[in-house]
Design a protein around this motif. Sequence first.
Motif, PDB file in Angstrom:
ATOM      1  N   GLN A  12       0.799  -1.220   0.000  1.00  0.00           N
ATOM      2  CA  GLN A  12       0.000   0.000   0.000  1.00  0.00           C
ATOM      3  C   GLN A  12       0.838   1.280   0.000  1.00  0.00           C
ATOM      4  OE1 GLN A  12      -3.237  -0.273  -0.433  1.00  0.00           O
ATOM      5  NE2 GLN A  12      -3.153  -2.507  -0.301  1.00  0.00           N
ATOM      6  N   VAL A  13       1.850   1.332   0.865  1.00  0.00           N
ATOM      7  CA  VAL A  13       2.617   2.563   1.028  1.00  0.00           C
ATOM      8  C   VAL A  13       3.603   2.766  -0.125  1.00  0.00           C
ATOM      9  CG1 VAL A  13       4.224   3.825   2.515  1.00  0.00           C
ATOM     10  CG2 VAL A  13       2.383   2.450   3.528  1.00  0.00           C
ATOM     11  N   VAL A  14       4.341   1.704  -0.472  1.00  0.00           N
ATOM     12  CA  VAL A  14       5.373   1.830  -1.502  1.00  0.00           C
ATOM     13  C   VAL A  14       4.826   2.318  -2.837  1.00  0.00           C
ATOM     14  CG1 VAL A  14       6.930   0.469  -2.958  1.00  0.00           C
ATOM     15  CG2 VAL A  14       7.068   0.280  -0.480  1.00  0.00           C
ATOM     16  N   PRO A  15       3.754   1.726  -3.372  1.00  0.00           N
ATOM     17  CA  PRO A  15       3.276   2.207  -4.677  1.00  0.00           C
ATOM     18  C   PRO A  15       2.806   3.658  -4.643  1.00  0.00           C
ATOM     19  CG  PRO A  15       2.359   0.050  -4.173  1.00  0.00           C
ATOM     20  CD  PRO A  15       3.004   0.552  -2.921  1.00  0.00           C
ATOM     21  N   ARG A  16       2.165   4.066  -3.553  1.00  0.00           N
ATOM     22  CA  ARG A  16       1.637   5.428  -3.478  1.00  0.00           C
ATOM     23  C   ARG A  16       2.745   6.461  -3.343  1.00  0.00           C
ATOM     24  NH1 ARG A  16      -2.277   2.093  -1.904  1.00  0.00           N
ATOM     25  NH2 ARG A  16      -4.442   2.665  -2.289  1.00  0.00           N
ATOM     26  N   LEU A  63       6.439  -1.979  -8.666  1.00  0.00           N
ATOM     27  CA  LEU A  63       7.335  -2.423  -7.613  1.00  0.00           C
ATOM     28  C   LEU A  63       6.643  -3.414  -6.690  1.00  0.00           C
ATOM     29  CD1 LEU A  63      10.026  -2.255  -6.153  1.00  0.00           C
ATOM     30  CD2 LEU A  63       9.161  -0.256  -4.915  1.00  0.00           C
ATOM     31  N   GLU A  64       5.476  -3.041  -6.201  1.00  0.00           N
ATOM     32  CA  GLU A  64       4.732  -3.926  -5.304  1.00  0.00           C
ATOM     33  C   GLU A  64       4.374  -5.228  -6.000  1.00  0.00           C
ATOM     34  OE1 GLU A  64       1.123  -5.878  -4.223  1.00  0.00           O
ATOM     35  OE2 GLU A  64       1.046  -4.224  -5.656  1.00  0.00           O
ATOM     36  N   GLU A  65       3.939  -5.134  -7.247  1.00  0.00           N
ATOM     37  CA  GLU A  65       3.533  -6.332  -7.991  1.00  0.00           C
ATOM     38  C   GLU A  65       4.719  -7.267  -8.223  1.00  0.00           C
ATOM     39  OE1 GLU A  65       1.928  -4.578 -11.461  1.00  0.00           O
ATOM     40  OE2 GLU A  65       0.046  -3.948 -10.506  1.00  0.00           O
ATOM     41  N   SER A  66       5.872  -6.691  -8.543  1.00  0.00           N
ATOM     42  CA  SER A  66       7.036  -7.523  -8.834  1.00  0.00           C
ATOM     43  C   SER A  66       7.585  -8.175  -7.572  1.00  0.00           C
ATOM     44  CB  SER A  66       8.125  -6.688  -9.522  1.00  0.00           C
ATOM     45  OG  SER A  66       8.598  -5.661  -8.664  1.00  0.00           O
ATOM     46  N   ILE A  67       7.490  -7.487  -6.434  1.00  0.00           N
ATOM     47  CA  ILE A  67       7.937  -8.090  -5.174  1.00  0.00           C
ATOM     48  C   ILE A  67       7.050  -9.270  -4.820  1.00  0.00           C
ATOM     49  CG2 ILE A  67       8.201  -7.716  -2.693  1.00  0.00           C
ATOM     50  CD1 ILE A  67       8.861  -4.783  -3.347  1.00  0.00           C
ATOM     51  N   ARG A  68       5.744  -9.093  -4.992  1.00  0.00           N
ATOM     52  CA  ARG A  68       4.808 -10.165  -4.666  1.00  0.00           C
ATOM     53  C   ARG A  68       5.027 -11.371  -5.563  1.00  0.00           C
ATOM     54  NH1 ARG A  68      -1.590  -8.960  -4.345  1.00  0.00           N
ATOM     55  NH2 ARG A  68      -0.739  -7.209  -3.149  1.00  0.00           N
ATOM     56  N   ALA A  69       5.390 -11.133  -6.823  1.00  0.00           N
ATOM     57  CA  ALA A  69       5.561 -12.223  -7.789  1.00  0.00           C
ATOM     58  C   ALA A  69       6.921 -12.910  -7.681  1.00  0.00           C
ATOM     59  CB  ALA A  69       5.366 -11.680  -9.205  1.00  0.00           C
ATOM     60  N   PHE A  70       7.871 -12.287  -6.978  1.00  0.00           N
ATOM     61  CA  PHE A  70       9.222 -12.856  -6.909  1.00  0.00           C
ATOM     62  C   PHE A  70       9.197 -14.141  -6.089  1.00  0.00           C
ATOM     63  CE2 PHE A  70      13.722 -12.958  -5.574  1.00  0.00           C
ATOM     64  CZ  PHE A  70      14.312 -12.808  -6.823  1.00  0.00           C
ATOM     65  N   PRO A  71       9.999 -15.145  -6.462  1.00  0.00           N
ATOM     66  CA  PRO A  71       9.997 -16.420  -5.735  1.00  0.00           C
ATOM     67  C   PRO A  71      10.388 -16.252  -4.269  1.00  0.00           C
ATOM     68  CG  PRO A  71      11.190 -16.612  -7.816  1.00  0.00           C
ATOM     69  CD  PRO A  71      10.921 -15.156  -7.612  1.00  0.00           C
ATOM     70  N   ALA A  72       9.903 -17.164  -3.442  1.00  0.00           N
ATOM     71  CA  ALA A  72      10.323 -17.215  -2.044  1.00  0.00           C
ATOM     72  C   ALA A  72      11.821 -17.481  -1.994  1.00  0.00           C
ATOM     73  CB  ALA A  72       9.555 -18.300  -1.307  1.00  0.00           C
ATOM     74  N   PRO A  73      12.495 -17.081  -0.906  1.00  0.00           N
ATOM     75  CA  PRO A  73      13.953 -17.244  -0.830  1.00  0.00           C
ATOM     76  C   PRO A  73      14.455 -18.650  -1.148  1.00  0.00           C
ATOM     77  CG  PRO A  73      13.213 -15.833   0.938  1.00  0.00           C
ATOM     78  CD  PRO A  73      11.974 -16.328   0.258  1.00  0.00           C
TER      79      PRO A  73
END
Length: 252
Positions: free
Chosen positions: A191-195, A209-219
């Motif tokens: 919420q905060v980062v995209p805004r 940015l938010e979308e790409s972080i969510r889509a990135f694989p788990a560690p």
Amino acid sequence: MSVAQPPSEAPTGSASGTSASTALRLGSGDMFDRIAGRYDLLNRVLSLGIDQRWRRRTVESLCLDDAERALDLATGTADLAVRMAKQYPALRVDGVDPSRNMLRAGASKAERSGVGDRVALVRGDAQEIPYEADTFDAVSIAFGIRNVPDRSKALREMARVTRKGGRVAILELSEPSSGVLGPLARFHIRQVVPRIGALVSGAREYRYLEESIRAFPAPDAFAAQMAEAGLQVLRVEPLTFGVCCLYVAEPA
């Protein structure tokens, strides 16, 4: 310092990285060209200044005491490249990025920092690194692997250009899945980062940015992808409650 021309055309999308439409924008550097002048400010604001601490940890992980040459991929405004050159006076650092404007900002930063003679910036692509095999003692990429259309190809390229016994360090944002502060961190990212990003940069596309972080694989999944690409993962280090992860490896 030279800012060279691209070795190839902008990449297309791949299932192993970002979506095709986003990949075209990021791979060509167009979006980052538009926000280059405010990119450093965005990093400080969005990370609450903690990104500098993460970068310091990344440089430490590369073990550069005896290194002669390092490569920083997706170098952007050359934050990490300049930090390495300043900390290690005998080190030459090459930086690669697809954005012309980011490279211009990085070139100015290196000159102001007094390391312009040891930081060479080249326009290029992590999927086709424009250097011969076994060229570098260390390779880094900070907040960039998430945007690469074909991550596996980029990881294989990192393994190719790193000398045997050298280090590869990948610093990337992640979305915490557990812990007491997990919900707060996820709220910040979603919420905060995209805004704030859109407000400060003036680019609505910063929501990616938010979308790409969510889509990135788990560690664990990304570490497995690194291993499949020819990198021996030495450790995966969660930073700041898992908001960011540092992956340290060497060529297998």
